[in-house]
Scaffold this active site. Structure first.
Site, PDB file in Angstrom:
ATOM      1  CG  ASP A  52      -1.680   1.229   1.423  1.00  0.00           C
ATOM      2  OD1 ASP A  52      -2.300   1.672   0.456  1.00  0.00           O
ATOM      3  OD2 ASP A  52      -1.661   1.789   2.534  1.00  0.00           O
ATOM      4  CG  ASP A  82      -1.896   7.456   0.626  1.00  0.00           C
ATOM      5  OD1 ASP A  82      -0.886   7.775  -0.026  1.00  0.00           O
ATOM      6  OD2 ASP A  82      -3.047   7.772   0.294  1.00  0.00           O
ATOM      7  CD  GLU A 135      -3.612   8.048   4.430  1.00  0.00           C
ATOM      8  OE1 GLU A 135      -4.210   7.888   3.352  1.00  0.00           O
ATOM      9  OE2 GLU A 135      -3.179   7.102   5.123  1.00  0.00           O
ATOM     10  NE  ARG A 189     -11.311   9.533   1.619  1.00  0.00           N
ATOM     11  CZ  ARG A 189     -10.415   8.547   1.609  1.00  0.00           C
ATOM     12  NH1 ARG A 189      -9.222   8.731   2.135  1.00  0.00           N
ATOM     13  NH2 ARG A 189     -10.716   7.396   1.054  1.00  0.00           N
ATOM     14  N   GLY A 210      -5.217   2.922  -2.951  1.00  0.00           N
ATOM     15  CA  GLY A 210      -6.466   3.635  -3.113  1.00  0.00           C
ATOM     16  C   GLY A 210      -6.242   5.104  -3.391  1.00  0.00           C
ATOM     17  CE  LYS A 240      -5.340  -0.283  -1.312  1.00  0.00           C
ATOM     18  NZ  LYS A 240      -4.629   0.097  -0.083  1.00  0.00           N
ATOM     19  CG  ASP A 251      -2.095   2.081   6.489  1.00  0.00           C
ATOM     20  OD1 ASP A 251      -2.477   3.088   7.100  1.00  0.00           O
ATOM     21  OD2 ASP A 251      -2.280   1.932   5.266  1.00  0.00           O
ATOM     22  CG  ASN A 289      -7.908   0.682   2.096  1.00  0.00           C
ATOM     23  OD1 ASN A 289      -7.260   0.729   3.142  1.00  0.00           O
ATOM     24  ND2 ASN A 289      -7.520   1.284   0.991  1.00  0.00           N
TER      25      ASN A 289
END
Length: 418
Positions: free
Chosen positions: A196, A198, A205, A241, A285, A329, A352, A355
């Site tokens: 991943d 972020d 992020e 977002r 993501g 993912k 982390d 998701n």
């Protein structure tokens, strides 16, 4: 020399009295050659040898089969070692059992690993019927790392889960990270890893960095936190977002890409994995337009992320194409593995947030990195220290091996940040 040949085509083994020789003392050149020189003067067959050196202190064990006078052999060995000032014990008639094949590897990481913590973990292993076959140090920086090869009699998915959960519960009380993997060839057969991005490969992020340009960072950060805890559907939270970014000039994507800070140990991790022949990629993501420059710099093989929609040089507040969410993912990991011909059991995923649950679950080894509780519960290993190169220690790579390879390539050693 006689041989015991069974009716089942097992390998012939020499008959004789078994003798276990244990040599201890300060390591120096010639100890092994002098010992085996003494053994060569008698009718001896070597059955097993193990040696370890800890901070210059040697422990060498040799199991032999002796045809003839074992007391005379003992005297020869003691005289040889006495000439070097090395201590030796000789056990005649030592049990000549089969070499045990370890069933699991347990990696313990801490800063520090306290004696109380290690004792508690060893006690939990014993409670679950595990025997420690060997222990070696794999890191002294930036955390202390110990690798235990253990044997357990129970062979089931449920037993593995119980072992992992039991050790994790004990480790958390002492601020220690623990990883449990099946031993044998499967552990050394991993060939593909995805991260991943972020708060895993990088600090922070990306979407919050973009939102700061729009003056809506706190609002977006709150939604991000809820999504990472699994309280919000990721796709829904992403749309919320991204909508906050509407109207931003496209130039902010390059600005944010230039500001990305790698997690400590990230460069070391990717560099070492490449040397080991791994395929390395990211599944995020986040947003491809921001991630791709970093992926190119790190020479990653695979990038899967969301794409921000742009119109007339401005962000529209929408994403284009299929959303890379929790299910996406896992799908991306499978596609990456298929594209390079690697079975899923030979893959590793590191993440982390909630998701990342599906991705870590389908991977051969799922590693939660400073993760939310929802992810830690399903991961094979959970890391709580902020150093990504701890992933290498879980794979059995030692700090000395990393630094030796860096020295050969002229890379500055022991740089803690990346």
């Amino acid at each position: 020399m006689g041989y015991n040949i069974s009716q089942s085509s097992e390998e012939a083994r020499p008959l004789g009295t078994s003798v276990l020789i244990t040599v201890t003392g300060h390591d120096k050149p010639g100890v092994t050659s002098v010992l085996f020189g003494a053994l060569s003067t008698r009718n001896v067959s070597v059955l097993d040898v193990e040696q370890v050196v800890i901070r210059g202190r040697l422990t060498l064990g040799v199991l032999v089969s002796c045809i003839g006078d074992s007391e005379e052999l003992q005297e020869v060995i003691e005289q040889a070692m006495d000439s070097l000032g090395i201590d030796v014990t000789v056990e005649v008639g030592a049990v000549n059992g089969e070499r045990r094949l370890s069933t699991h590897a347990v990696v313990i990481l801490g800063s520090p690993v306290s004696a109380k913590g290690f004792s508690a973990l060893a006690g939990e292993l014993a409670r679950q019927g595990g025997n420690i076959d060997s222990i070696r140090g794999i890191a002294d920086y930036p955390v202390t790392g110990l690798e235990l090869l253990i044997s357990v009699d129970k062979d089931s998915v449920a037993a593995d889960a119980a072992l992992r959960q039991g050790l994790a519960a004990v480790a958390s009380k002492y601020g220690i990270d623990v990883a449990v993997e099946r031993g044998g060839l499967a552990r050394r057969a991993k060939r593909l890893i995805v991260f991943d991005v972020d708060s895993t490969l990088i600090q922070g992020e990306v979407i919050e960095m973009l939102a700061a340009r729009a003056g809506r960072e706190q609002e977006v950060a709150a939604v991000t936190e809820a999504a990472m805890r699994g309280e919000l559907d990721f796709a829904e939270s992403l749309h919320q977002r991204v909508a906050a970014l509407a109207g931003l000039d496209v130039s902010v994507l390059d600005e944010v890409a230039m500001e990305l800070q790698l997690t400590p140990g990230a460069r070391t991790t990717i560099r070492t994995l490449h040397r080991m022949g791994y395929h390395c990629g990211v599944v995020s993501g986040g947003f491809r337009q921001v991630i791709e420059p970093l992926a190119h710099e790190l020479e990653l093989d695979f990038v899967k992320a969301n794409t921000l929609e742009i119109s007339e040089g401005k962000l529209t507040g929408r994403v284009k194409g299929e959303i890379v969410d929790r299910a996406g993912k896992a799908k991306a990991l499978r596609a990456f593995a298929d594209s390079v011909g690697v079975p899923m059991e030979q893959t590793i995923a590191v993440g982390d947030g909630a998701n990342d649950i599906d991705m870590l679950t389908v991977a051969g080894l799922g590693i939660a990195f400073n993760a939310k509780p929802a992810l830690q519960e399903v991961a094979d290993a959970a890391l709580s220290h902020p150093f990504l190169d701890a992933v290498l220690f879980i794979l059995g790579v030692t700090r000395d091996e990393i630094e030796a390879a860096d020295a050969v390539d002229g890379v500055l050693r022991r740089v803690p940040l990346n």
